[in-house]
Write a protein that holds these residues in place. Structure first.
Motif, PDB file in Angstrom:
ATOM      1  N   SER B 142       0.838  -1.196   0.000  1.00  0.00           N
ATOM      2  CA  SER B 142       0.000   0.000   0.000  1.00  0.00           C
ATOM      3  C   SER B 142       0.875   1.249   0.000  1.00  0.00           C
ATOM      4  CB  SER B 142      -0.878  -0.026   1.241  1.00  0.00           C
ATOM      5  OG  SER B 142      -1.532   1.197   1.396  1.00  0.00           O
ATOM      6  N   THR B 167       0.688  -6.731   0.429  1.00  0.00           N
ATOM      7  CA  THR B 167      -0.716  -6.579   0.040  1.00  0.00           C
ATOM      8  C   THR B 167      -1.182  -5.167   0.372  1.00  0.00           C
ATOM      9  OG1 THR B 167      -2.968  -7.375   0.319  1.00  0.00           O
ATOM     10  CG2 THR B 167      -1.575  -7.431   2.266  1.00  0.00           C
ATOM     11  N   ASP B 168      -2.137  -4.694  -0.406  1.00  0.00           N
ATOM     12  CA  ASP B 168      -2.767  -3.417  -0.075  1.00  0.00           C
ATOM     13  C   ASP B 168      -4.240  -3.613   0.267  1.00  0.00           C
ATOM     14  OD1 ASP B 168      -3.921  -3.941  -2.485  1.00  0.00           O
ATOM     15  OD2 ASP B 168      -3.121  -2.188  -3.525  1.00  0.00           O
ATOM     16  N   GLY B 169      -4.631  -4.868   0.402  1.00  0.00           N
ATOM     17  CA  GLY B 169      -6.023  -5.139   0.735  1.00  0.00           C
ATOM     18  C   GLY B 169      -6.843  -5.544  -0.483  1.00  0.00           C
TER      19      GLY B 169
END
Lengths: 540, 366
Positions: B142, B167-169
């Motif tokens: 992110s 991961t950024d979601g």
């Protein structure tokens, strides 16, 4: 202490206080008289802030010489004969109080139809013949000389003079065919020419920009959003050409500019609502500034429709989206307890391809403003405000039926909510879904967010969700959309590369140059070529 | 001489932030040591150090304005350059060919001391492989500071097994590699993605092995290759348990040419601007159909040859997330695994287990 009936002079002075509280009220009452008498020219002279002299000269019907003395008795009027007339008042004055009230607190001389009457503090001093001039001349001197308490409560001379002038201006704007002239301390302060009072009151430049309003029973003129004032003083609302103070209608007018004007900025407007006299009660207050409508909701709606169609049709292109009238006006109507459907949204005008003109990206400053070049000049754009507006419009269209686009999350996000808010999730599921939120209940006071709007970064999803939900629960879709747009937009401080700048500018191009962010802050600043040339003295 | 010095100056300058409130951080620490000329720059979060071979006649150090020194050295001819410092005036004299130049400097004592690894835990991985692994994961991190842990790349170390995850979601990249030498350690570190972004530039060409050293306090990490070093503070916090979201089964398997797919996604996504970059992928007719629409712009649709197995599917993704993965795949073919339109999609080099990239789809209401 014994109770006695007040001597007539004292009683009159007290009653006069309700009608005549300051010099401007005298001016208002006398100008109304002139207009009711069908005058086409009204001259007003003011000296010593109206305390020394108020002189009104008109070319109206005047007062028949035989009735002149009667005219100065309380509740003597030519405008009303029986109680049923009160139901349908077609004139500005009707209470029969004005002349008597003014006479009670001043030294007054009236000349009409070849007769002259001189009263002081309500008592007749002399009556006699005069030259056969048309119309009526009334000179009010030494106002409030016999009621020193009232005199003490007057504001500064400048304020009182301005109030007198403003009183005449209101009628000048509402009676464009009547020629008004106001002379203050021997100098002409206002002079209307019988067809464009706006130019006389607000200046040529303003008059040129104003947009005509003519929609059913609402007529007048309103400013385009780019012309605004810092106060509500230039918002003139009238019913049957009687200026009124109505918070409801003022709100209706301001709502039309919502999103197009910054908070604290107000339009210039002269709006008259023609309404059957039976549908409105003007006899609420002695000064008649307040009125009661039989159906306030209908007037509200008519006014909004009229103003919206005027600012929507204006040149150049106006804000493409009507400033979301739905929920907030709905709320207001509910407060008024009027069982009326909210005013309909005017059909959306087709969005011009490039309302604000082409924007060539030049760069970014302070990681917060985009610098661009347009055909008109150099443009600075607040990246957050601009993106907020773009997203607000996009989310709004989704709420109104455009397909929802939701980005699913790798890991569902659990959000704890107060029970009241959690209960609202089910009530607003449809709206949440159309905005892109997919949530499922997770116990009594929590939900799991499975997906959010594509535009909303995952980190902002939780606060955005809370605020959207709160907005929807408060029945303010605008607030909900504004929160979502705010959380989804690029922030002030985000460095944008050229591709991102270009993309944002392209979206800004399709917005009206006057558009503001959903909170009302401006989106762009134009330094036009002329300004730059002037500044750098490139005078060739 | 200026060649290697110029490159080293450019590499360390990357640690200097464009806007710093501490003027000394705009300078590069230049130290003449018995090993050569050591250049150090830092923004207090990331530090980069490079050693430039030099003949040292007298040891000493000072700090030189980074921008001026870098720009100036890059213009110099490839001839011998000599540096001498007048310690009393803190003036650095540079002589090279026809040039005789003096630069005002700031005392080395003002420069913040660099963290030293001393006796940290160590492991060693092949440099090139590590740089590729970083490239394949770092873009999924992110960029939003609201959740600091996600702005980093997770390093999971279990003996010789190193796993990088970011991961950024919305998407997740996971890369596994094996250390060539390791202390017997178990550790989870969150390394700022921005620091990892500098590894390539700072360490490329510095030998074949990369040494990763974790400070005893587990708050700093050092990447060393050859004579260069990048150090970074670590992000404090718990990284989400990502392993549960990597899909283990699929109902549709697609394989296509990576370059064709990149080209197609790029072209079609030009028509996905308004709907926030969403492209649709549909299987059928012995291949894929990619499409995107924006009301005011138009629409585009393209067919792409692909091998298909399993059930037909229609699914939508953010085009950028797809491109990010395709661009770092480093394989001629790409395999896409789907398990229904609302379940995560998986992208990987065919048959490979070391790298997976998971993307959550977008639901487009019709």
């Amino acid at each position: 202490m014994t109770i006695r009936a007040l001597p007539p002079a004292v009683a009159d002075a007290i009653a006069a206080g309700e009608v005549v509280e300051r010099p401007a009220s005298v001016v208002k009452e006398l100008v109304e008289n002139s207009l009711d008498a069908g005058a086409t020219r009204v001259g007003v002279e003011i000296r010593g802030a109206g305390k020394t002299l108020i002189r009104i000269v008109d070319d109206g019907a005047g007062i028949p010489s035989a009735e002149l003395r009667l005219a100065f008795q309380r509740h003597a009027t030519s405008k009303l004969q029986n109680l049923s007339d009160l139901e349908a008042i077609g004139t500005l004055g009707f209470r029969g109080e004005a002349l008597a009230s003014i006479a009670a607190v001043s030294d007054l001389e009236a000349t009409t139809s070849g007769r002259r009457l001189h009263l002081r503090a309500g008592a007749l001093l002399e009556e006699g013949a005069a030259g056969p001039a048309p119309g009526l001349v009334i000179e009010v001197r030494d106002l409030f000389a016999n009621t020193p308490a009232r005199l003490r409560f007057l504001k500064s001379d400048a304020t009182e003079t301005a109030a007198c002038l403003a009183a005449v201006q209101r009628y000048a704007l509402l009676y464009p065919t009547v020629r008004f002239r106001v002379i203050v301390e021997g100098r002409t302060s206002l002079s209307t020419d019988g067809h464009d009072p706006l130019a006389s009151v607000y200046g040529e430049a303003v008059s040129r920009e104003m947009l005509a309003v003519d929609h059913l029973n609402v007529t007048g003129t309103v400013s385009p959003p780019k012309l605004s004032r810092g106060t509500r003083d230039a918002m003139l609302l009238a019913v049957n050409r009687r200026p009124i103070a109505s918070r409801t209608l003022a709100f209706a007018l301001e709502e039309c500019y919502r999103g197009a004007l910054e908070r604290g900025r107000y339009p210039v407007a002269v709006l008259n609502v023609e309404i059957s006299p039976e549908a409105v009660d003007v006899n609420v207050h002695p000064t008649k500034r307040e009125v009661k409508f039989r159906d306030e909701g209908a007037v509200f709606a008519a006014l909004q429709r009229a103003v919206r169609s005027a600012i929507g049709a204006g040149e150049p292109a106006r804000p493409p989206e009507p400033a979301a009238p739905g929920p907030s006006s709905e709320r207001l109507l509910r407060q008024l307890e009027i069982q009326e459907p909210p005013p309909a949204i005017d059909p959306q005008l087709p969005r011009p391809a490039s309302a604000g003109g082409f924007l060539r990206p030049v760069g970014q400053v302070l990681d917060g403003y985009l610098v661009a070049e347009s055909p008109e000049g150099m443009v600075l754009i607040d990246q957050h405000a601009a993106h907020e507006r773009v997203l607000f419009n996009r989310f709004q269209s989704r709420l109104e039926g455009a397909p929802a686009v939701s980005q699913h999350l790798l890991m569902a996000m659990t959000v704890e909510l107060e029970p009241a808010l959690a209960a609202g999730v089910a009530d607003h599921e449809a709206e949440l879904r159309s905005l892109g939120f997919e949530v499922e209940p997770f116990g009594p006071r929590a939900v799991r967010i499975l997906a959010g709007p594509v535009e909303t970064p995952p980190e902002s999803l939780e606060p955005a969700f809370r605020e959207v939900l709160a907005g929807l629960r408060a029945r303010s879709a605008d607030d909900a959309l504004a929160s979502l747009a705010c959380h989804s937009a690029v922030r002030f401080g985000d460095a944008l590369d050229l591709a991102e700048q270009r993309r944002l500018l392209q979206e800004v191009e399709s917005l009206s140059p006057d558009i503001t962010c959903p909170h009302g802050r401006p989106v762009r600043l134009l330094l036009d070529w002329q300004q730059l040339k002037r500044h750098f003295r490139r005078n060739y | 001489m200026p060649g290697p010095l110029g490159q080293a100056l450019q590499a360390v300058s990357r640690a200097i932030s464009a806007r710093t409130t501490l003027p000394i951080l705009n300078n590069i620490l230049v130290s003449a040591t018995d090993q050569g000329l050591v250049l150090t720059a830092t923004n207090l979060e990331i530090g980069i150090r490079k050693l430039v071979p030099a003949e040292i006649s007298e040891e000493g150090s000072t700090t030189v304005p980074a921008r001026l020194l870098t720009d100036f050295v890059s213009t110099l001819p490839d001839q011998e350059l000599s540096l001498d410092l007048d310690a009393s005036t803190q003036t650095l004299g540079l002589r090279c060919a026809r040039f005789d130049t003096h630069i005002k400097c700031i005392e080395a004592e003002e420069f913040p001391p660099s963290p030293r690894p001393d006796e940290g835990d160590r492991l060693e991985v092949p440099l090139e492989e590590m740089l590729r692994a970083v490239e394949q994961t770092q873009m999924a991190a992110s960029t939003d500071e609201a959740r600091p842990v996600l702005t980093g790349v997770l390093f999971q170390i279990q003996g010789a097994n190193l796993t990088l995850a970011a991961t950024d979601g919305h998407r997740l990249a996971v890369r596994k590699l094996t250390a060539s030498r390791a202390d017997d350690i178990e550790a989870s570190l969150i390394v700022p993605a921005r620091a990892l972004g500098e590894l390539g530039r700072a360490l490329k060409g510095e030998g074949s092995q990369l040494e990763i050293i974790i400070s005893k306090a587990r708050n700093q990490v050092f990447f060393r290759a050859g004579s260069a070093e990048v150090n970074s503070r670590l992000i404090d916090g718990n990284y989400p348990n990502y392993s549960q979201v990597v899909p283990t089964k699929s109902s549709t398997v697609v394989s296509a040419s990576t370059t064709d797919m990149i080209q197609t996604v790029r072209a079609v996504s030009l028509f996905a601007k308004d709907s926030a970059n969403v492209i649709r992928i549909k299987t059928g007719n012995g291949g894929l159909v990619l499409s995107a629409t924006t009301n005011e712009v138009g629409d585009s649709q393209a067919e792409l040859d692909a091998g298909l197995e399993g059930t037909d599917i229609q699914i939508a993704f953010n085009a950028r997330y797809v491109l990010d993965a395709l661009n770092v795949l480093e394989a001629d073919k790409v395999e896409l695994l789907f398990n229904g339109p609302l379940s995560p999609g998986l992208i990987r080099p065919p048959g490979e287990e070391d790298y997976v990239y998971v993307i959550m789809p977008v639901r487009v209401a019709m």
